[in-house]
Scaffold this motif. Structure first.
Motif, mmCIF file in Angstrom:
data_model
loop_
_atom_site.group_PDB
_atom_site.id
_atom_site.type_symbol
_atom_site.label_atom_id
_atom_site.label_comp_id
_atom_site.label_asym_id
_atom_site.label_seq_id
_atom_site.Cartn_x
_atom_site.Cartn_y
_atom_site.Cartn_z
ATOM 1 N N ALA A 1 8.652 6.644 3.758
ATOM 2 C CA ALA A 1 8.846 5.510 4.671
ATOM 3 C C ALA A 1 7.625 5.314 5.541
ATOM 4 O O ALA A 1 7.159 4.185 5.741
ATOM 5 C CB ALA A 1 10.085 5.755 5.528
ATOM 6 N N THR A 2 7.136 6.409 6.048
ATOM 7 C CA THR A 2 5.971 6.285 6.913
ATOM 8 C C THR A 2 4.759 5.818 6.115
ATOM 9 O O THR A 2 3.946 5.021 6.606
ATOM 10 C CB THR A 2 5.677 7.637 7.578
ATOM 11 O OG1 THR A 2 6.856 8.083 8.237
ATOM 12 C CG2 THR A 2 4.548 7.516 8.567
ATOM 13 N N LEU B 1 4.811 3.932 3.517
ATOM 14 C CA LEU B 1 4.961 2.495 3.258
ATOM 15 C C LEU B 1 4.506 1.670 4.453
ATOM 16 O O LEU B 1 3.818 0.659 4.301
ATOM 17 C CB LEU B 1 6.418 2.186 2.926
ATOM 18 C CG LEU B 1 6.922 2.677 1.564
ATOM 19 C CD1 LEU B 1 8.424 2.422 1.435
ATOM 20 C CD2 LEU B 1 6.155 2.006 0.440
ATOM 21 N N ILE B 2 4.905 2.128 5.606
ATOM 22 C CA ILE B 2 4.515 1.382 6.804
ATOM 23 C C ILE B 2 3.010 1.464 6.991
ATOM 24 O O ILE B 2 2.342 0.469 7.319
ATOM 25 C CB ILE B 2 5.277 1.923 8.021
ATOM 26 C CG1 ILE B 2 6.769 1.626 7.886
ATOM 27 C CG2 ILE B 2 4.735 1.310 9.308
ATOM 28 C CD1 ILE B 2 7.616 2.203 8.986
ATOM 29 N N VAL C 1 12.959 -3.779 7.237
ATOM 30 C CA VAL C 1 12.887 -3.408 8.660
ATOM 31 C C VAL C 1 14.274 -3.561 9.291
ATOM 32 O O VAL C 1 14.970 -4.561 9.066
ATOM 33 C CB VAL C 1 11.843 -4.278 9.383
ATOM 34 C CG1 VAL C 1 11.888 -4.028 10.885
ATOM 35 C CG2 VAL C 1 10.456 -3.978 8.834
ATOM 36 N N LEU D 1 6.383 -4.072 11.589
ATOM 37 C CA LEU D 1 5.649 -3.198 10.668
ATOM 38 C C LEU D 1 4.196 -3.061 11.079
ATOM 39 O O LEU D 1 3.611 -1.969 10.992
ATOM 40 C CB LEU D 1 5.737 -3.760 9.249
ATOM 41 C CG LEU D 1 7.066 -3.556 8.535
ATOM 42 C CD1 LEU D 1 7.020 -4.204 7.148
ATOM 43 C CD2 LEU D 1 7.382 -2.073 8.402
ATOM 44 N N ASP E 1 3.194 -3.023 13.950
ATOM 45 C CA ASP E 1 3.185 -2.122 15.112
ATOM 46 C C ASP E 1 3.611 -0.712 14.718
ATOM 47 O O ASP E 1 3.707 0.161 15.590
ATOM 48 C CB ASP E 1 4.110 -2.681 16.177
ATOM 49 C CG ASP E 1 3.843 -2.078 17.532
ATOM 50 O OD1 ASP E 1 2.684 -1.681 17.792
ATOM 51 O OD2 ASP E 1 4.790 -1.981 18.325
ATOM 52 N N GLY E 2 3.895 -0.522 13.437
ATOM 53 C CA GLY E 2 4.269 0.820 12.984
ATOM 54 C C GLY E 2 5.702 1.169 13.254
ATOM 55 O O GLY E 2 6.075 2.348 13.239
ATOM 56 N N ARG E 3 6.515 0.214 13.502
ATOM 57 C CA ARG E 3 7.915 0.477 13.780
ATOM 58 C C ARG E 3 8.786 0.059 12.612
ATOM 59 O O ARG E 3 8.411 -0.812 11.812
ATOM 60 C CB ARG E 3 8.351 -0.305 15.024
ATOM 61 C CG ARG E 3 7.879 0.296 16.316
ATOM 62 C CD ARG E 3 8.345 -0.505 17.518
ATOM 63 N NE ARG E 3 7.515 -1.679 17.723
ATOM 64 C CZ ARG E 3 7.915 -2.916 17.517
ATOM 65 N NH1 ARG E 3 9.151 -3.140 17.094
ATOM 66 N NH2 ARG E 3 7.109 -3.942 17.722
ATOM 67 N N ALA E 4 9.916 0.666 12.549
ATOM 68 C CA ALA E 4 10.891 0.316 11.520
ATOM 69 C C ALA E 4 11.997 -0.549 12.079
ATOM 70 O O ALA E 4 13.026 -0.757 11.430
ATOM 71 C CB ALA E 4 11.488 1.580 10.906
ATOM 72 N N ASN E 5 11.806 -1.038 13.268
ATOM 73 C CA ASN E 5 12.834 -1.864 13.911
ATOM 74 C C ASN E 5 12.163 -3.010 14.644
ATOM 75 O O ASN E 5 10.992 -2.930 15.033
ATOM 76 C CB ASN E 5 13.651 -1.029 14.881
ATOM 77 C CG ASN E 5 12.839 -0.551 16.049
ATOM 78 O OD1 ASN E 5 12.030 0.383 15.887
ATOM 79 N ND2 ASN E 5 13.023 -1.153 17.211
ATOM 80 N N SER F 1 11.802 -5.539 17.809
ATOM 81 C CA SER F 1 11.984 -5.504 19.260
ATOM 82 C C SER F 1 12.018 -6.929 19.808
ATOM 83 O O SER F 1 11.709 -7.892 19.103
ATOM 84 C CB SER F 1 10.854 -4.708 19.925
ATOM 85 O OG SER F 1 9.640 -5.430 19.820
#
Lengths: 484, 349
Positions: free
Chosen positions: B6-7, B9-10, B230, B296, B298-302, B304
């Motif tokens: 997962a990481t 992929l991001i 995401v 993505l 920003d490196g997040r999986a969610n 904001s």
């Protein structure tokens, strides 16, 4: 546990869940306290306001004002109750609170949202789910619960305490007053009130009586007639029913000096006071004051009183007239002859001026019921007759037997006349019969042969210590006598 | 716990995105935000409408993007006499090897991974509508036959805000199919200086493709799939929904009466005064997908709140239909969206 789906996630999320629940409980507790303190502050201020208004506003305005205040307080209470319920955090809201506080960019709340939706043990919702989980577990070491926990006690407690103190102070002010030492509904207070009740009733009656135009009413109950108990069966018109103030007034009159009482008696009767005969004292007959009103024609022991009273008649009154009075009494006993009424046959009954005045005083009392005189009562009208018919003057309902024959009365060289209108109601103590004297006035004529002693009476009055409430009355009585 | 894939992929997404930006920056001076928005729309699977004066690099940006992505590229200059068949293609009689003649479909310029529709408002609505199906369904229908467009399909149209004579404004339905409408501004003084210096010599910057030509479509599709993976919290969805609903004026037609949303924004008076029709649900979809791309990046999986706010203006501005009062008072749709976003901050919690 190894190999069970979701085991890794559960282990990783144990710390997350523990922190989340701690934060949630603290936030909820904080919100509960805050709303409680705010609502308590409002209610305390409202109660204080109501108390102040209760003591400062008239009842009508207080009623008008209190209802909106009470409604506002109820509304505020319900509002904050609803707010408490709406602000009650679940796990998702607590996670959002943590996100906001720590600027986690919704990482934590997204994780918790996935957890609460039941992602554990199920197929992963996304290929990025592990990354989200790792991020949050990594970030756990970067924050502590203290960073996101609210204070244990909200600052709203300060205004709450302040408002409570104000309310208690306002509430305590009336309680601390001396008049409120005892509860108004306590048993002690009730006993005290009951003990003070007769005195207050007397004061109220005196205030009411003082408003009457004739202060001579105070003479209606002289202590001269209360010194001795009447014989059984004898009717005493001067005896006041229990609970009324006349005995007390009589007692007040009795407090006058004896010399003054005698002078007053002489002035009103026109004759010098005579001491009771020793023979009467030996026989235990009632006093002459009682005899004057309580004569029974059948009572042999009282027949000499008629003779005694005849001595008070004006000069010129004959023995035949006196006997005529006796016959009149006998006729009354037999049923009463209206022709005898007003014939002046009961001369002894009118021998005392005080007695006449007292009767007039008693007659001022409003009747409460029908008067039931005894058959031998001098006030009893004969059957078929009309009381006062042929009476001499103003007293149309006056029994002329009380005052004697008008012609005889007019024989006096010196006389004065008092016209009084009064009614009286009395009840014999110890007897259940209620009597009423319906005489509505009369003419009191009396020989004033004793007026030669006027100067000495004035001296006596001046030297005597007369109570203030009787001084004017005495002076008025004597003034009237002098004017005559 | 498989954290590494997962990481990775991001990280791969971030790296690809930054490489594309860097390559485009070689030939496009400035316009960093514009390029980011274009790439965001590209990885979200949308299309971009660029509005700008001539000579500001619209065509250069699109051509450079196709070169960097190593994707096929076509350019259509929309004119008044442009026919739909000129876009989609047509069936022609062709001689076969055996001497027989048969109808053969000849693909039009729309069959490309990256399509530049230059000055799209100069063609007739009929021709413009021919592009609608291609943009929405990524397919064309010619003579009863449907032909799939090769994925990834990316359309970037340009609008010339001047010389409006003889133009046909895009219908609202077609505007709604564009992911973003970005405005290409004049370059700054330093940027103009760089443009002049770099484009007037014999030396040209060579663009290095990010992907190999053969694997580029699959790579891009995988990245688009990653974008859709995401995670989004329910309150973010609620927030986006509130934003979309806030663009609809209170007195608008076709307004639903059975709305029981918990999180709603009060209707801004600005919206009620100047907006005739608000954004469609497609605007919300666009906003969500664009926010995922930003997450993505920003490196997040969610997603904001900030991701949503950042894309609200380019996503919603062309979806608002302004009324005559707004036209008369020269109200910019961007201002309306900005006000809505500012008012929406209070519903964050």
């Amino acid at each position: 546990m190894v190999g069970v789906p979701g085991t890794e996630e559960r282990v990783a999320l144990a710390e997350v869940e523990e922190r989340l629940r701690r934060v949630r409980s603290r936030i909820n507790w904080y919100g509960l306290q805050r709303n409680f303190y705010i609502s308590g502050t409002i209610i305390a201020l409202g109660v204080a306001l109501l108390i102040v208004c209760a003591f400062s506003l008239p009842p009508l305005w207080f009623t008008v004002f209190s209802w909106p205040v009470l409604l506002a307080l109820v509304f505020a209470l319900l509002f904050f109750l609803r707010r408490t319920v709406s602000e009650w955090l679940d796990l998702n809201l607590a996670a959002r609170h943590i996100d906001t506080k720590l600027a986690l960019k919704e990482r934590f709340s997204t994780l918790v949202a996935q957890l609460t939706s039941g992602v554990i043990g199920k197929p992963q919702p996304s290929q990025l789910w592990p990354h989200l989980l790792r991020e949050n577990t990594t970030l756990l070491s970067h924050w502590t619960t203290k960073q996101v926990l609210p204070h244990r006690i909200p600052w709203h407690i300060l205004p709450f305490f302040l408002a409570s103190l104000i309310a208690l102070f306002i509430l305590a002010v009336p309680l601390m007053s001396s008049r409120s030492d005892a509860s108004p509904f306590s048993l002690d207070n009730l006993q005290q009130v009951l003990g003070e009740l007769p005195e207050r009733a007397t004061q109220a009656f005196e205030r009411q009586m003082s408003l009457l135009p004739e202060p001579s009413d105070q003479w209606g109950k002289s202590s001269l007639y209360n010194q001795e108990q009447p014989p059984p069966g004898a009717m005493r018109l001067e005896e006041a029913p229990p609970g009324e103030t006349r005995p007390q007034e009589a007692r007040s009159l009795a407090s006058l000096p004896e010399a003054l009482q005698q002078k007053i008696r002489q002035a009103l009767q026109g004759l010098p006071d005579k001491a009771p005969k020793p023979q009467e004292q030996k026989e235990g007959t009632p006093g002459k004051e009682d005899r004057r009103l309580a004569l029974k024609p059948s009572d042999k022991t009282k027949t000499p009183d008629a003779v005694t009273e005849a001595k008070n008649l004006p000069p010129g009154t004959t023995e035949q007239q006196i006997q005529g009075n006796r016959r009149g009494q006998g006729n009354d006993k037999k049923g009463g002859n209206p022709t005898n009424i007003g014939s002046g046959t009961q001369t002894p009954a009118q021998g005392s001026g005080i007695q006449q005045l007292e009767r007039a005083q008693l007659d001022r009392k409003p009747p409460k019921g029908a008067f039931q005189p005894s058959p031998d009562s001098p006030q009893m009208p004969s059957s078929g007759g009309e009381a006062g018919a042929g009476g001499p003057g103003a007293g149309s309902g006056t029994d002329p037997r009380l005052y004697g024959e008008q012609s005889i009365l007019n024989d006096g060289s010196k006389s004065f006349q008092l016209a009084l209108e009064t009614t009286h109601e009395k009840t014999h103590k110890g007897e259940e019969s209620e009597t009423e004297d319906k005489d509505e006035g009369g003419i009191i004529e009396k020989s004033t042969g004793g007026l030669s002693q006027q100067q000495s009476l004035d001296d006596t009055i001046r030297k005597s210590r007369i109570p203030a409430e009787y001084e004017d009355i005495v002076k008025r009585v004597f003034t009237r006598g002098e004017s005559r | 716990m498989s954290e590494a894939p997962a990481t990775q992929l991001i990280n791969e997404f971030q790296e690809t995105f930054r490489r594309i930006e860097n390559e485009l920056a070689k030939v496009v001076v400035g316009h960093g935000d514009l390029i980011r928005n274009i790439l965001t729309a590209f990885f979200a699977g949308g299309h971009v409408l660029i509005e700008g004066v001539p000579g500001t690099g619209k065509t250069l940006i699109v051509r450079s993007l196709a070169d960097v992505l190593n994707l096929s590229f076509n350019r259509i200059q929309f004119t008044v006499d442009l026919m739909p068949a000129d876009i989609t293609g047509t069936r022609m009689v062709m001689d076969r090897d055996d001497g027989r003649r048969d109808f053969v479909f000849v693909e039009g310029p729309v069959f490309a991974h990256v399509l530049l529709a230059d000055e799209i408002n100069r063609s007739t609505p009929k021709t413009q509508a021919a592009l609608l199906e291609a943009m929405a369904e990524q397919q064309v229908t010619v003579a009863g036959a449907t032909y799939r467009l090769p994925p990834p399909f990316f359309v970037m149209a340009t609008l010339n805000p001047i010389e409006m004579e003889g133009t046909y404004p895009l219908p609202e339905a077609q505007l709604d199919r564009f992911f973003f409408k970005v405005r290409l501004t004049y370059p700054t003084h330093q940027e103009i200086q760089r443009i002049i210096g770099s484009t007037t010599t014999n030396t040209t910057e060579d663009l290095r493709p990010v992907f190999e030509h053969a694997e580029a479509p699959e790579k891009i599709l995988s990245l688009r799939q990653l974008v859709r993976d995401v995670l989004v919290a329910p309150h973010i969805e609620e927030y986006i929904s509130a934003l979309i609903h806030a663009t609809i004026p209170a007195g608008a037609k076709y307004l639903s009466t059975g709305d029981t949303a918990k999180t709603t924004l009060a209707k801004d008076d600005f919206v009620n005064r100047y907006v005739s029709f608000g954004s469609s649900p497609r605007g919300g979809q666009t906003l969500m997908l664009g926010a995922k791309v930003l997450a993505l990046l920003d490196g997040r999986a969610n997603v904001s709140y900030d991701d949503v706010d950042r894309l609200a203006v380019p996503t919603l501005n062309h979806r608002l239909v302004l009324n005559f009062a707004a036209e008369a008072e020269n109200i910019d749709p961007n201002d309306i969206v900005t006000r809505i976003v500012q008012s929406a901050r209070k519903i964050r919690r």
